[in-house]
Design a protein around this motif. Structure first.
Motif, mmCIF file in Angstrom:
data_model
loop_
_atom_site.group_PDB
_atom_site.id
_atom_site.type_symbol
_atom_site.label_atom_id
_atom_site.label_comp_id
_atom_site.label_asym_id
_atom_site.label_seq_id
_atom_site.Cartn_x
_atom_site.Cartn_y
_atom_site.Cartn_z
ATOM 1 N N GLU A 1 1.065 -1.263 -0.287
ATOM 2 C CA GLU A 1 -0.405 -0.054 0.030
ATOM 3 C C GLU A 1 0.824 0.995 -0.581
ATOM 4 O O GLU A 1 0.623 2.556 -0.918
ATOM 5 C CB GLU A 1 -0.832 -0.229 1.133
ATOM 6 C CG GLU A 1 -1.978 -1.058 1.197
ATOM 7 C CD GLU A 1 -2.948 -0.708 2.111
ATOM 8 O OE1 GLU A 1 -2.579 0.055 3.014
ATOM 9 O OE2 GLU A 1 -4.294 -1.523 1.926
ATOM 10 N N HIS A 2 2.264 0.861 0.661
ATOM 11 C CA HIS A 2 2.772 2.091 0.802
ATOM 12 C C HIS A 2 4.393 2.218 -0.165
ATOM 13 O O HIS A 2 4.819 1.062 0.072
ATOM 14 C CB HIS A 2 3.294 2.588 2.191
ATOM 15 C CG HIS A 2 2.364 2.794 2.106
ATOM 16 N ND1 HIS A 2 1.082 4.083 2.677
ATOM 17 C CD2 HIS A 2 1.250 2.618 4.128
ATOM 18 C CE1 HIS A 2 -0.003 4.224 3.718
ATOM 19 N NE2 HIS A 2 0.385 3.290 4.458
ATOM 20 N N ARG A 3 4.632 3.213 -0.953
ATOM 21 C CA ARG A 3 5.962 2.136 -1.436
ATOM 22 C C ARG A 3 7.214 2.578 -0.920
ATOM 23 O O ARG A 3 7.899 0.908 -0.933
ATOM 24 C CB ARG A 3 5.873 3.624 -2.027
ATOM 25 C CG ARG A 3 7.603 3.731 -4.113
ATOM 26 C CD ARG A 3 7.761 4.531 -5.049
ATOM 27 N NE ARG A 3 8.637 4.575 -5.683
ATOM 28 C CZ ARG A 3 8.931 3.042 -6.411
ATOM 29 N NH1 ARG A 3 7.881 2.743 -6.770
ATOM 30 N NH2 ARG A 3 9.562 3.017 -7.214
ATOM 31 N N ALA A 4 7.187 2.628 0.573
ATOM 32 C CA ALA A 4 8.318 3.162 1.241
ATOM 33 C C ALA A 4 8.877 0.980 1.805
ATOM 34 O O ALA A 4 9.297 0.770 1.643
ATOM 35 C CB ALA A 4 8.164 3.280 2.369
ATOM 36 N N ALA A 5 7.680 -0.033 1.711
ATOM 37 C CA ALA A 5 6.972 -0.635 1.891
ATOM 38 C C ALA A 5 7.397 -1.663 1.053
ATOM 39 O O ALA A 5 7.396 -2.953 1.259
ATOM 40 C CB ALA A 5 6.011 -1.021 2.500
ATOM 41 N N ARG A 6 7.972 -1.658 -0.076
ATOM 42 C CA ARG A 6 8.225 -2.717 -1.433
ATOM 43 C C ARG A 6 9.647 -3.085 -1.004
ATOM 44 O O ARG A 6 10.676 -2.256 -0.023
ATOM 45 C CB ARG A 6 8.354 -1.624 -2.782
ATOM 46 C CG ARG A 6 9.219 -0.258 -2.375
ATOM 47 C CD ARG A 6 9.568 0.019 -3.933
ATOM 48 N NE ARG A 6 10.153 -0.827 -5.020
ATOM 49 C CZ ARG A 6 10.832 -0.446 -6.248
ATOM 50 N NH1 ARG A 6 10.528 0.482 -6.638
ATOM 51 N NH2 ARG A 6 10.751 -1.729 -6.619
#
Length: 229
Positions: A21-26
């Motif tokens: 859901e959040h790019r930082a968590a990719r």
């Protein structure tokens, strides 16, 4: 480690993808979808030069975004680095690369997550600590547990050098026995170094450590590719 690892299903022109859901968590090993070469800019197959018409249709490779005829872009291969749910159409060259990466996602990623035991030396210290090293389930942290505890963000790793033994000038088998890892602490430009050395106690542990180091070597290559995209 931070939370926020929830995922969502999205549809792109290339297919369905299950993304954070959040790019930082990719995942640090992931790749972005490439822009497609516009149809008007590719009147011919970019591999065999066949002209497109009503019979010969054009297809875009989901990995490189280039335009091909069906013959040159017929393989559907899993592409986990872009989070596709199903195998997607790829050109022959990209399909070969994706197939080679399948071993990492099917086998070596599990090896990294299961972990292995090493003697870890921090910086220039002459003391080492026995620690279990593993990759977090979200692939974003290298976790070290012993008397001390460290969580190293994979994206902060700058260099990884695998240490081997058994090399001779005339060639021969080598065995991974450790690695030197350099990384930056978030919010600081200072580079920290850790040395990992496999123990010599049990042969089974040595084999596990060697397999973990081989998987880490492959993971490092994928990490560099993701950065250079």
């Amino acid at each position: 480690m931070s939370g926020g690892d929830a995922k969502k299903l999205v549809r792109s022109p290339s297919g369905l993808r299950m993304v954070p859901e959040h790019r930082a968590a990719r995942s640090p090993f992931g790749l972005d979808e490439p822009p497609w070469v516009p149809d008007k800019e590719c009147p011919r197959c970019m591999q065999c030069d066949t002209k497109f018409d009503f019979i010969t249709r054009k297809h875009h490779c989901r990995r490189c975004g280039k335009c091909f005829c069906d013959k040159c872009c017929s393989k559907k291969v899993p592409l986990p680095r872009m989070c596709f749910v199903d195998p997607v159409r790829q050109c022959a060259e990209c399909a070969l690369v994706s197939q080679k990466e399948t071993e990492f996602y099917d086998k070596q990623l599990k090896v990294l997550m299961n972990g292995a035991t090493f003697f870890v030396t921090l910086g220039t210290s002459d003391k080492s600590e026995l620690m279990v090293c593993r990759l977090s389930n979200n692939q974003r942290y290298l976790i070290l547990d012993g008397d001390s505890h460290y969580e190293i963000e994979i994206i902060q790793i700058s260099t990884v050098q695998i240490l081997t033994e058994g090399f001779t000038p005339g060639g021969g088998n080598t065995r991974a026995i450790g690695m030197i890892l350099q990384y930056k602490v978030p919010g600081s430009e200072e580079v920290t170094q850790m040395k990992f050395t496999a123990g010599e106690d049990f042969s089974s542990n040595k084999k596990l450590s060697a397999a973990w180091l081989a998987a880490m070597h492959k993971a490092t290559k994928l990490l560099y590719e993701s950065r250079d995209q």
